[in-house]
Design a protein around this motif. Structure first.
Motif, mmCIF file in Angstrom:
data_model
loop_
_atom_site.group_PDB
_atom_site.id
_atom_site.type_symbol
_atom_site.label_atom_id
_atom_site.label_comp_id
_atom_site.label_asym_id
_atom_site.label_seq_id
_atom_site.Cartn_x
_atom_site.Cartn_y
_atom_site.Cartn_z
ATOM 1 N N ARG B 238 117.319 108.052 45.992
ATOM 2 C CA ARG B 238 118.805 108.374 45.645
ATOM 3 C C ARG B 238 119.409 108.658 46.723
ATOM 4 O O ARG B 238 120.777 108.320 47.466
ATOM 5 N N ALA B 239 118.776 109.243 47.967
ATOM 6 C CA ALA B 239 119.235 109.934 48.996
ATOM 7 C C ALA B 239 119.495 108.528 50.017
ATOM 8 O O ALA B 239 120.556 108.718 51.080
ATOM 9 N N VAL B 240 118.985 107.707 50.038
ATOM 10 C CA VAL B 240 119.334 106.573 50.816
ATOM 11 C C VAL B 240 120.276 105.611 50.162
ATOM 12 O O VAL B 240 121.122 105.123 50.963
ATOM 13 N N LEU B 241 120.385 105.522 48.689
ATOM 14 C CA LEU B 241 121.093 104.530 48.192
ATOM 15 C C LEU B 241 122.558 105.056 48.156
ATOM 16 O O LEU B 241 123.435 104.261 48.351
ATOM 17 N N ILE B 242 122.704 106.200 48.256
ATOM 18 C CA ILE B 242 124.081 106.777 47.900
ATOM 19 C C ILE B 242 124.874 106.488 49.261
ATOM 20 O O ILE B 242 125.941 106.021 49.094
ATOM 21 N N PRO B 243 124.383 106.967 50.541
ATOM 22 C CA PRO B 243 125.124 106.521 51.479
ATOM 23 C C PRO B 243 125.269 104.946 52.003
ATOM 24 O O PRO B 243 126.109 104.451 52.713
ATOM 25 N N VAL B 244 124.156 104.223 51.566
ATOM 26 C CA VAL B 244 124.161 102.916 51.787
ATOM 27 C C VAL B 244 125.200 102.300 50.857
ATOM 28 O O VAL B 244 126.109 101.352 51.363
ATOM 29 N N ILE B 245 125.621 102.669 49.553
ATOM 30 C CA ILE B 245 126.897 102.043 48.755
ATOM 31 C C ILE B 245 127.932 102.546 49.745
ATOM 32 O O ILE B 245 128.969 101.856 49.588
ATOM 33 N N TRP B 246 128.088 103.810 49.810
ATOM 34 C CA TRP B 246 129.267 104.176 50.786
ATOM 35 C C TRP B 246 129.566 103.414 51.812
ATOM 36 O O TRP B 246 130.663 102.875 52.108
ATOM 37 N N ILE B 247 128.621 102.984 52.675
ATOM 38 C CA ILE B 247 128.817 102.092 53.771
ATOM 39 C C ILE B 247 129.374 100.687 53.406
ATOM 40 O O ILE B 247 130.383 100.325 54.065
ATOM 41 N N ALA B 248 128.854 100.151 52.541
ATOM 42 C CA ALA B 248 129.200 98.910 52.039
ATOM 43 C C ALA B 248 130.471 98.690 51.473
ATOM 44 O O ALA B 248 131.357 98.321 52.056
ATOM 45 N N VAL B 249 130.908 99.946 50.722
ATOM 46 C CA VAL B 249 132.090 99.897 50.224
ATOM 47 C C VAL B 249 133.196 100.038 51.219
ATOM 48 O O VAL B 249 134.410 99.568 51.360
ATOM 49 N N CYS B 250 132.967 101.179 52.140
ATOM 50 C CA CYS B 250 133.671 101.627 53.000
ATOM 51 C C CYS B 250 134.042 100.479 54.080
ATOM 52 O O CYS B 250 135.311 100.208 54.546
ATOM 53 N N LEU B 251 132.897 99.736 54.474
ATOM 54 C CA LEU B 251 133.359 98.605 55.316
ATOM 55 C C LEU B 251 133.950 97.437 54.893
ATOM 56 O O LEU B 251 134.732 97.005 55.749
ATOM 57 N N ARG B 252 133.697 97.197 53.810
ATOM 58 C CA ARG B 252 134.390 96.118 53.189
ATOM 59 C C ARG B 252 136.020 96.269 53.127
ATOM 60 O O ARG B 252 136.665 95.570 53.440
ATOM 61 N N ALA B 253 136.160 97.493 52.565
ATOM 62 C CA ALA B 253 137.829 97.927 52.350
ATOM 63 C C ALA B 253 138.294 98.076 53.706
ATOM 64 O O ALA B 253 139.419 97.679 54.069
ATOM 65 N N ALA B 254 137.508 98.513 54.914
ATOM 66 C CA ALA B 254 138.186 98.501 56.262
ATOM 67 C C ALA B 254 138.520 97.233 56.550
ATOM 68 O O ALA B 254 139.615 97.262 57.362
ATOM 69 N N LEU B 255 137.479 96.207 56.717
ATOM 70 C CA LEU B 255 137.941 95.160 57.057
ATOM 71 C C LEU B 255 138.905 94.383 56.398
ATOM 72 O O LEU B 255 139.785 93.625 56.820
ATOM 73 N N LEU B 256 139.056 94.334 55.006
ATOM 74 C CA LEU B 256 140.135 93.692 54.151
ATOM 75 C C LEU B 256 141.507 94.482 54.613
ATOM 76 O O LEU B 256 142.504 93.813 54.913
ATOM 77 N N ALA B 257 141.393 96.007 54.724
ATOM 78 C CA ALA B 257 142.709 96.584 55.393
ATOM 79 C C ALA B 257 142.961 95.768 57.018
ATOM 80 O O ALA B 257 144.279 95.779 56.969
ATOM 81 N N LEU B 258 142.323 95.782 57.538
ATOM 82 C CA LEU B 258 142.479 95.254 58.987
ATOM 83 C C LEU B 258 142.816 93.895 58.911
ATOM 84 O O LEU B 258 143.783 93.265 59.772
ATOM 85 N N GLU B 259 142.023 92.966 58.169
ATOM 86 C CA GLU B 259 142.344 91.558 58.160
ATOM 87 C C GLU B 259 143.708 91.188 57.517
ATOM 88 O O GLU B 259 144.462 90.273 58.013
ATOM 89 N N ASN B 260 144.238 92.086 56.631
ATOM 90 C CA ASN B 260 145.054 91.365 55.592
ATOM 91 C C ASN B 260 146.744 92.043 56.051
ATOM 92 O O ASN B 260 147.757 91.885 55.554
ATOM 93 N N LYS B 261 146.544 93.201 56.862
ATOM 94 C CA LYS B 261 147.731 93.984 57.256
ATOM 95 C C LYS B 261 148.187 93.545 58.818
ATOM 96 O O LYS B 261 147.400 93.527 59.425
ATOM 97 N N ASP B 262 149.438 93.424 58.891
ATOM 98 C CA ASP B 262 149.806 92.954 60.193
ATOM 99 C C ASP B 262 149.747 94.213 61.015
ATOM 100 O O ASP B 262 149.821 95.548 60.483
ATOM 101 N N ILE B 263 149.993 93.994 62.413
ATOM 102 C CA ILE B 263 149.490 95.309 63.138
ATOM 103 C C ILE B 263 150.989 95.643 63.999
ATOM 104 O O ILE B 263 151.460 94.692 64.642
ATOM 105 N N HIS B 264 151.446 96.569 63.729
ATOM 106 C CA HIS B 264 152.570 96.956 64.138
ATOM 107 C C HIS B 264 152.541 98.276 65.117
ATOM 108 O O HIS B 264 152.026 99.470 64.755
ATOM 109 N N ILE B 265 152.609 98.096 66.428
ATOM 110 C CA ILE B 265 152.436 99.364 67.534
ATOM 111 C C ILE B 265 153.573 100.223 67.633
ATOM 112 O O ILE B 265 154.885 99.577 67.883
#
Lengths: 306, 265
Positions: B238-265
């Motif tokens: 359990r101690a290993v699976l919980i962070p692994v799931i967090w990592i998978a979900v967060c990285l996927r969401a981060a990449l989706l957010a970065l890929e699909n949104k325009d970058i305005h500085i």
């Protein structure tokens, strides 16, 4: 036909507030110095950002060096140098350190390249001063240095002379002229200083409300616009009436500067001068104005734009 | 990718926040050894005991490193360098991945720095004060220390994935840091307050929160006046699976957010 350096087909970008680009078609050939002209919000920066890959089109396609597929388009950007809106600099680093960072980004291994581009933009004496302490002009010069770092084949410059002093503007123009003529670098440049753009570009694109309404070469500009005669006198109204009667012309007018203005076509300059002298018109100035990008743009936009 | 890594390493070498965090962990290791010694002396059951003791201060990492990760994730948007990096022919995915991996390497470096300095300071203090040093339970202490070190790296990977995802969503450093604060302290609250809730659902949420697992493997989780540690295989899985799931979900969401949104500085 050879592959264009940049080509856009039916390019659109829609924001909730409306279209920033609307069905734009555009082509820039290798070696072109393309002046991009338009008012604020016309869509110039949006297009440049699309070339840079930071803004994605709602519709239409972009090709760079003939590459259109996503991965190849990303790779094609390695041949481009950018300065879009404001220079992207780290304020806690000095000029050499900023360039050191971007050398690594571009994979530039030539250790002398940073010093070389700093010399080109006149910043070789900037020393340890941090970029955060730079004036707007110095920041702009460093931004241009970053754009030149990877010896680009295509330079995309959005308002590059913004904030530069007159000497700096001339210096940057000379650098760009040199790059275009000696290395054949293709340049897409926007500027609100149209007189400066006219000195540099060989082709102009006029964008208005997201649409490219006109493309014209420097030669066509010369041919399209009339050469005007401008006479400066202390009594413009009386002199203008006299000239209308004597020359039988209705197109003689007084411009905003209070000068008499008439088209050069069909006027014998010797006869005009002698007429003014004979009638005792006090002449403070007499000159011919060359075809003017600013005037051309104002006529184009003022005339409805489309 | 190699170019991006070299550039980001160059950036970190010049980054005041990176240097400050490095200094904080050096200072913390020294101060915590002083505090421990002043409370109970420097007597050692085994030479590996300081490693086990260091594990009990794990929570310190989660208050500092995720905030650095947040600043590191958003610095490109703050200074505009992301625009030049993408314009230089690097994909958005590579941009984010290089930052994430580098932050993990930095986190590993800080973990080793803290554990290493804590161990050295502790041994030095024991030698200087002439405290007794034994050999009892060396293997158990070493295993406990190393397990905590490994799990800390895994949980820091999860925390960094979460706050860097927030960075990609908010992009403005100020907003991203506020969101990161909510995440860090929200996890503390989930673990601390909900464990005694009358609601079974809330107790389960608390039990499965990242912070509860961290406190357990750090040896400082107390429930119903009883110290609860990771004990059986189920606990470790359990101690290993919980962070692994967090990592998978967060990285996927981060990449989706970065890929699909325009970058305005």
């Amino acid at each position: 036909m050879t592959a264009a350096v940049f080509e856009a087909e039916g390019l659109s970008k829609k924001y909730p507030s409306g279209y920033a680009l609307d069905q734009l078609n555009m082509r820039i050939e290798a070696g072109d110095v393309y002046g991009f002209v338009g008012e604020n919000g016309a869509g110039k920066t949006t297009l440049m950002r699309m070339i840079g890959g930071v803004v994605q089109p709602t519709a239409g396609t972009i090709a760079l060096f003939g590459e259109q597929a996503k991965e190849r388009l990303i790779a094609a950007r390695r041949r481009i140098g950018f300065l879009i809106e404001r220079p992207s600099l780290y304020p806690h680093m000095n000029a050499l350190e900023n360039l050191g960072f971007y050398c690594r980004i571009f994979g530039v291994r030539d250790k002398g390249r940073s010093a070389e581009v700093l010399r080109m933009v006149g910043l070789s004496e900037s020393g340890p001063k941090k970029a955060g302490e730079y004036s707007l002009g110095m920041r702009q010069r460093l931004g241009i240095a970053v754009a030149l770092l990877n010896r680009p084949d295509f330079l995309v410059l959005d308002e590059p002379v913004n904030g530069l002093d007159p000497a700096g503007i001339v210096e940057i123009r000379h650098i760009l002229e040199q790059l275009a003529h000696e290395r054949g670098v293709t340049i897409l440049i926007s500027s609100h200083i149209l007189s400066e753009l006219q000195l540099l570009a060989g082709k102009y694109g006029f964008i208005h409300q997201g649409r490219l309404i006109k493309e014209i070469s420097a030669t066509e500009l010369q041919q399209s616009a009339q050469v005007m005669i401008c006479i400066t006198t202390s009594a413009p109204a009386a002199a203008a009436n006299m000239l209308k009667q004597e020359l039988q012309r209705e197109d003689i007018r007084i411009n905003k500067a209070g000068e008499i203005e008439l088209p050069r076509d069909g006027v014998d300059l010797e006869h005009l001068m002698s007429l003014l002298v004979q009638r005792g018109v006090p002449i403070d100035g007499f000159n011919l104005t060359a075809p003017n990008l600013e005037q051309y743009y104002m006529d184009l936009i003022g005339g409805g734009g489309r | 990718m190699r170019n991006l890594w070299q550039a980001e390493i160059y950036y970190l070498r010049k980054d005041l926040a990176f240097k400050s965090v490095t200094a904080v962990f050096a200072l913390a290791s020294f101060v915590l050894v002083l505090i421990l010694g002043s409370n109970g002396g420097y007597a050692l059951r085994s030479y590996a005991e300081p490693l086990k003791s260091a594990a009990s201060f794990s929570i310190l990492f989660y208050l500092v490193i995720p905030l650095h990760a947040c600043f590191f994730a958003t610095e490109g948007f703050e200074h505009g360098s992301v625009q030049n990096i993408i314009g230089a022919g690097h994909s958005r995915m590579k941009y984010f991945t290089s930052k994430y991996v580098l932050e993990l390497l930095a986190a590993l470096g800080w973990l080793l720095e803290f554990y290493g300095l804590f161990y050295l300071f502790y041994l030095a203090a024991a030698l200087i004060t002439g405290a007794p040093m034994g050999h009892a339970g060396f293997t158990a202490d070493l295993m406990a220390g190393m397990t905590a070190l490994g799990l800390n790296l895994l949980y820091l990977a999860a925390y960094c994935a979460a706050v860097m995802m927030l960075g990609m969503l908010f992009r403005k450093p100020a907003s991203a840091v506020v969101a990161a604060f909510f995440f860090i302290f929200g996890n503390l609250l989930l673990s601390g307050y909900l464990k005694d809730s009358s609601s079974a659902v809330l107790r389960v949420i608390s039990e499965y929160s990242l912070m509860t697992q961290i406190l357990k493997f750090s040896g400082i989780y107390v429930a119903q006046a009883r110290l609860v540690l990771l004990s059986d295989a189920g606990d470790y899985i359990r101690a290993v699976l919980i962070p692994v799931i967090w990592i998978a979900v967060c990285l996927r969401a981060a990449l989706l957010a970065l890929e699909n949104k325009d970058i305005h500085i």
